[in-house]
Write a protein that holds these residues in place. Structure first.
Motif, mmCIF file in Angstrom:
data_model
loop_
_atom_site.group_PDB
_atom_site.id
_atom_site.type_symbol
_atom_site.label_atom_id
_atom_site.label_comp_id
_atom_site.label_asym_id
_atom_site.label_seq_id
_atom_site.Cartn_x
_atom_site.Cartn_y
_atom_site.Cartn_z
ATOM 1 N N LEU A 24 91.753 155.400 57.430
ATOM 2 C CA LEU A 24 90.384 155.949 57.344
ATOM 3 C C LEU A 24 90.518 157.337 57.861
ATOM 4 O O LEU A 24 90.688 157.443 58.907
ATOM 5 N N VAL A 25 89.913 158.433 56.892
ATOM 6 C CA VAL A 25 89.752 159.718 57.235
ATOM 7 C C VAL A 25 88.370 160.214 57.470
ATOM 8 O O VAL A 25 87.948 160.110 56.450
ATOM 9 N N GLY A 26 88.167 160.553 58.495
ATOM 10 C CA GLY A 26 86.577 161.025 58.568
ATOM 11 C C GLY A 26 86.759 162.803 58.637
ATOM 12 O O GLY A 26 88.019 163.244 58.225
ATOM 13 N N CYS A 27 85.795 163.454 58.620
ATOM 14 C CA CYS A 27 85.888 164.538 58.363
ATOM 15 C C CYS A 27 84.867 165.480 59.396
ATOM 16 O O CYS A 27 83.700 164.975 59.695
ATOM 17 N N ALA A 28 85.452 166.457 60.136
ATOM 18 C CA ALA A 28 84.520 166.971 61.194
ATOM 19 C C ALA A 28 83.831 168.242 60.699
ATOM 20 O O ALA A 28 83.102 168.953 61.605
ATOM 21 N N GLY A 29 83.411 168.147 59.485
ATOM 22 C CA GLY A 29 82.454 169.383 58.701
ATOM 23 C C GLY A 29 81.374 168.847 58.502
ATOM 24 O O GLY A 29 80.567 168.278 59.473
ATOM 25 N N CYS A 30 80.441 168.954 57.679
ATOM 26 C CA CYS A 30 79.147 168.592 57.150
ATOM 27 C C CYS A 30 78.804 167.151 57.523
ATOM 28 O O CYS A 30 77.819 166.875 57.983
ATOM 29 N N VAL A 31 79.816 166.235 57.053
ATOM 30 C CA VAL A 31 79.407 164.696 57.205
ATOM 31 C C VAL A 31 79.400 164.332 58.646
ATOM 32 O O VAL A 31 78.879 163.347 58.830
ATOM 33 N N THR A 32 79.992 165.203 59.541
ATOM 34 C CA THR A 32 79.804 164.861 61.133
ATOM 35 C C THR A 32 78.337 165.111 61.553
ATOM 36 O O THR A 32 77.844 164.618 62.054
ATOM 37 N N VAL A 33 78.189 166.363 60.894
ATOM 38 C CA VAL A 33 76.802 166.732 61.305
ATOM 39 C C VAL A 33 75.507 165.920 60.871
ATOM 40 O O VAL A 33 74.483 165.674 61.495
ATOM 41 N N CYS A 34 75.786 165.447 59.627
ATOM 42 C CA CYS A 34 74.727 164.575 59.098
ATOM 43 C C CYS A 34 75.079 162.994 59.250
ATOM 44 O O CYS A 34 74.453 162.113 58.987
ATOM 45 N N LEU A 35 75.949 162.775 60.316
ATOM 46 C CA LEU A 35 75.996 161.584 61.146
ATOM 47 C C LEU A 35 76.612 160.465 60.032
ATOM 48 O O LEU A 35 76.441 159.283 60.026
ATOM 49 N N ALA A 36 77.398 160.915 59.040
ATOM 50 C CA ALA A 36 77.830 160.043 57.979
ATOM 51 C C ALA A 36 79.311 159.590 57.998
ATOM 52 O O ALA A 36 79.809 158.715 57.762
ATOM 53 N N GLY A 37 80.200 160.717 58.366
ATOM 54 C CA GLY A 37 81.681 160.436 58.263
ATOM 55 C C GLY A 37 82.347 161.206 59.297
ATOM 56 O O GLY A 37 83.650 161.769 59.260
ATOM 57 N N GLY A 38 81.723 161.695 60.579
ATOM 58 C CA GLY A 38 82.484 162.124 61.773
ATOM 59 C C GLY A 38 83.406 161.055 62.306
ATOM 60 O O GLY A 38 84.000 159.881 61.805
ATOM 61 N N GLU A 39 83.817 161.413 63.633
ATOM 62 C CA GLU A 39 85.152 160.706 64.404
ATOM 63 C C GLU A 39 84.196 159.333 64.628
ATOM 64 O O GLU A 39 84.954 158.183 64.319
ATOM 65 N N LYS A 40 83.115 159.450 65.063
ATOM 66 C CA LYS A 40 82.414 158.203 65.468
ATOM 67 C C LYS A 40 82.317 157.195 64.506
ATOM 68 O O LYS A 40 82.559 155.987 64.363
ATOM 69 N N GLU A 41 81.618 157.801 63.224
ATOM 70 C CA GLU A 41 81.483 156.924 62.183
ATOM 71 C C GLU A 41 82.670 156.268 61.458
ATOM 72 O O GLU A 41 82.824 155.152 61.127
ATOM 73 N N THR A 42 83.735 156.986 61.624
ATOM 74 C CA THR A 42 84.956 156.472 61.320
ATOM 75 C C THR A 42 85.557 155.560 61.856
ATOM 76 O O THR A 42 85.909 154.395 61.350
ATOM 77 N N GLU A 43 85.278 155.385 63.197
ATOM 78 C CA GLU A 43 85.759 154.386 64.319
ATOM 79 C C GLU A 43 84.691 153.157 63.683
ATOM 80 O O GLU A 43 85.428 152.175 63.673
ATOM 81 N N VAL A 44 83.671 153.343 63.798
ATOM 82 C CA VAL A 44 82.748 152.204 63.466
ATOM 83 C C VAL A 44 83.140 151.548 62.102
ATOM 84 O O VAL A 44 82.960 150.193 62.148
ATOM 85 N N MET A 45 83.212 152.531 61.234
ATOM 86 C CA MET A 45 83.691 151.882 59.816
ATOM 87 C C MET A 45 85.011 150.920 59.803
ATOM 88 O O MET A 45 84.876 149.974 59.181
ATOM 89 N N ALA A 46 85.880 151.361 60.798
ATOM 90 C CA ALA A 46 87.056 150.761 60.733
ATOM 91 C C ALA A 46 86.845 149.644 61.368
ATOM 92 O O ALA A 46 87.343 148.264 60.973
ATOM 93 N N SER A 47 86.213 149.608 62.560
ATOM 94 C CA SER A 47 86.057 148.116 63.389
ATOM 95 C C SER A 47 85.219 147.247 62.429
ATOM 96 O O SER A 47 85.726 146.136 62.370
ATOM 97 N N SER A 48 84.225 147.691 61.829
ATOM 98 C CA SER A 48 83.434 147.036 60.768
ATOM 99 C C SER A 48 84.131 146.154 59.776
ATOM 100 O O SER A 48 84.202 145.133 59.239
ATOM 101 N N LEU A 49 85.053 146.970 59.162
ATOM 102 C CA LEU A 49 86.008 146.464 58.036
ATOM 103 C C LEU A 49 87.034 145.413 58.596
ATOM 104 O O LEU A 49 87.317 144.343 58.042
ATOM 105 N N ARG A 50 87.441 145.730 59.873
ATOM 106 C CA ARG A 50 88.448 144.668 60.467
ATOM 107 C C ARG A 50 87.712 143.308 60.944
ATOM 108 O O ARG A 50 88.239 142.231 60.662
ATOM 109 N N ILE A 51 86.524 143.321 61.633
ATOM 110 C CA ILE A 51 85.709 142.338 61.760
ATOM 111 C C ILE A 51 85.485 141.303 60.429
ATOM 112 O O ILE A 51 85.872 140.268 60.597
#
Lengths: 223, 308
Positions: A24-51
């Protein structure tokens, strides 16, 4: 900035249902600022998929990484080794990032975890709104700094249409009429006479109708 | 600029014009259109043919115009900017003229959100103001929208536009009407008038600017079938104003449909007698075309003038 929103996790899971290990690859640009695909969202998405996969008795292994920008080859290159043994790459960037990953790793299955919505800005925390239609030929100097191309639901250049009432657009009481805003601003600036000038049709060849656009600055090119 | 339009001749003669509206069906038979056209023939000078009104797919306005014309009634083809780009528009305009259409009414069109294809993509390549401007240029300067010359047989339409005195910002509505006249509009049909006071204020501003001397304004009226219909418009249709008194009057009526017709006739008589600068009425009997002859006759607008 580009505003994107996450797809439902189950939709992302469906895209990688036959994979055992994904990056899973997040992006530290725009999508971090709009809380959709930054580091945090990437980790949450990964754990949701694993669960989800664990509950299905079909465990998924995930690797996560957040690129400085997915729309820049030099940052995409940094993924290098992480890509080799995964079955798919899930991009949490805008549509540009997804395509940069797909181009760079052309033997890998690359899927989007976000829907790229629009370019705009934030109003209050957690709220974003569309402001620019990317028409390629800015006319904001003629419309009081308010864009009718994207903020008028009919992109009218000689508005307002007959559906404007009480400051709202005919499509919804929650949508401001862009032309009412333009009128108010031009009125406050004492420039209402500008609105009497006939505005010619847009040259859409400068927009998407001219095919994929390029921008070149030879003065800053290195080779 | 003179055209072959009968409506133009009537208006230019200074006669009080009557236009109505025929809404094409959601199927491929012209039977209903022809029935309505035959019924209205002697009572109106021309009829609008709506163009996929409220963004609901219907038989094409140009095709319907041909049917109406063959029944002996002059069509006013409506063209919205919602569904066609400038290429399709010009192609349809050339086609419409070749089929005998002489009047075009230019509109933005209702947003597709309201129709039966809310997931469609709208076009709005050009807006109604630009459509008016380029239609005039096609006729008067023989130019396509792009500026390329039309070598022969340029379409020579009588150009109509709409004005909505009930939309906002109110102060700008008359200015925008003037802008349309400057772009080339020769006749104007207004949105349905229910709030007569507001329409009078609008016309006062029109007269102050002398716009009524440069364009023919037709006042839009609509007979209401029920108080619920009135209430629905009052609450749900953006850009329309329905006063409470009107809703109440329909509510208290023994026969609301009759009352709706009476109100409409009163409105027409009032407009004709009292509001200077109005050159005709446009009767929009939505899905109630049958009532048009009675309204016209009882408003004292029958028989209609004969034009050579």
């Amino acid at each position: 900035m580009i505003i994107a929103q996450q797809k439902p996790v189950k939709d992302v899971a469906a895209m990688i249902s036959n994979c055992k290990k994904v990056l899973l690859v997040g992006c530290a640009g725009c999508v971090t600022v709009c809380l959709a695909g930054g580091e945090k969202e990437t980790e949450v998405m990964a754990s949701s998929l694993r669960i989800m996969r664990k509950m299905e008795d079909n465990p998924l292994e995930t690797v996560t990484y957040t690129a400085t920008r997915q729309c820049d080859p030099e940052y995409v290159d940094m993924l290098g080794n992480m890509v080799q043994d995964v079955d798919a790459i899930v991009s949490l960037a805008c549509g540009v990032g997804v395509q940069y990953l797909a181009e760079r790793f052309n033997d890998k299955w690359v899927v989007p975890a976000l829907d790229t919505k629009f370019i705009g800005g934030s109003t209050v925390h957690g709220n974003w709104e569309e402001k620019c239609g990317l028409c390629g030929d800015c006319i904001l100097h003629r419309t009081g700094g308010i864009c009718p191309i994207i903020r008028c639901s009919k992109s009218i250049l000689n508005g307002p249409c007959g559906g404007s009432q009480y400051g709202k657009c005919e499509i919804s009481k929650d949508v401001d009429c862009a032309w009412q805003l333009i009128y108010d601003r031009m009125s406050a600036l004492g420039k209402l006479d500008k609105l009497m000038e006939f505005q010619p049709p847009k040259d859409w060849s400068k927009s998407r109708d001219g095919g994929p656009r390029k921008a070149v600055r030879e003065d800053v090119m290195i080779d | 600029m003179k055209t072959e339009s009968k409506l133009q001749k009537i208006l230019d003669n200074g006669q009080f014009a009557v236009t109505a509206e025929i809404g094409p069906p959601k199927h491929s038979s012209a039977e209903g259109i022809r029935h309505h056209a035959e019924m209205m023939r002697d009572y109106v000078d021309a009829t609008n043919i709506t163009d996929n009104q409220t963004a609901i797919v219907r038989l094409s306005s140009i095709a319907a115009g041909v049917h109406v014309q063959s029944c002996g009634i002059e069509p006013i083809v409506q063209m919205t900017c919602r569904d066609r780009n400038r290429i399709a528009m010009q192609s349809d305009l050339l086609g419409a003229y070749s089929l005998g259409m002489r009047n075009v009414l230019c509109l933005s069109g209702d947003h597709q959100k309201f129709g039966n294809h809310p997931t469609s993509k709208n076009v709005y390549d050009i807006d109604s103001m630009q459509l008016i401007y380029y239609l005039r240029r096609m006729r008067d300067e023989k130019l396509f929208f792009s500026g390329e010359e039309i070598k022969e047989h340029e379409p020579r339409f009588f150009i109509g536009a709409v004005a909505n005195p009930f939309a906002d910002p109110f102060e700008f509505r008359v200015a925008r009407l003037e802008k349309k006249v400057e772009a080339g509009a020769q006749f104007i049909q207004t949105q349905c008038i229910f709030d007569m006071e507001r329409f009078e204020r609008f016309m006062e501003m029109v007269r102050e600017r002398g716009i009524h001397e440069r364009v023919h304004i037709l006042a839009g009226v609509t007979p209401m079938k029920s108080w619920r219909a009135a209430k629905y418009i009052q609450n749900n249709v953006s850009g329309m104003i329905v006063p409470d008194e009107l809703v109440e009057r329909l509510k208290n009526a023994e026969d609301p449909k009759r009352e709706g017709v009476e109100i409409c006739i009163e409105q027409i008589k009032y407009i004709k007698e009292n509001i200077k600068g109005v050159h005709g009425v446009h009767v929009m009997a939505i899905a109630w075309e049958e009532v048009v002859p009675e309204i016209v006759e009882r408003s004292g607008l029958y028989p209609r003038p004969k034009v050579d």
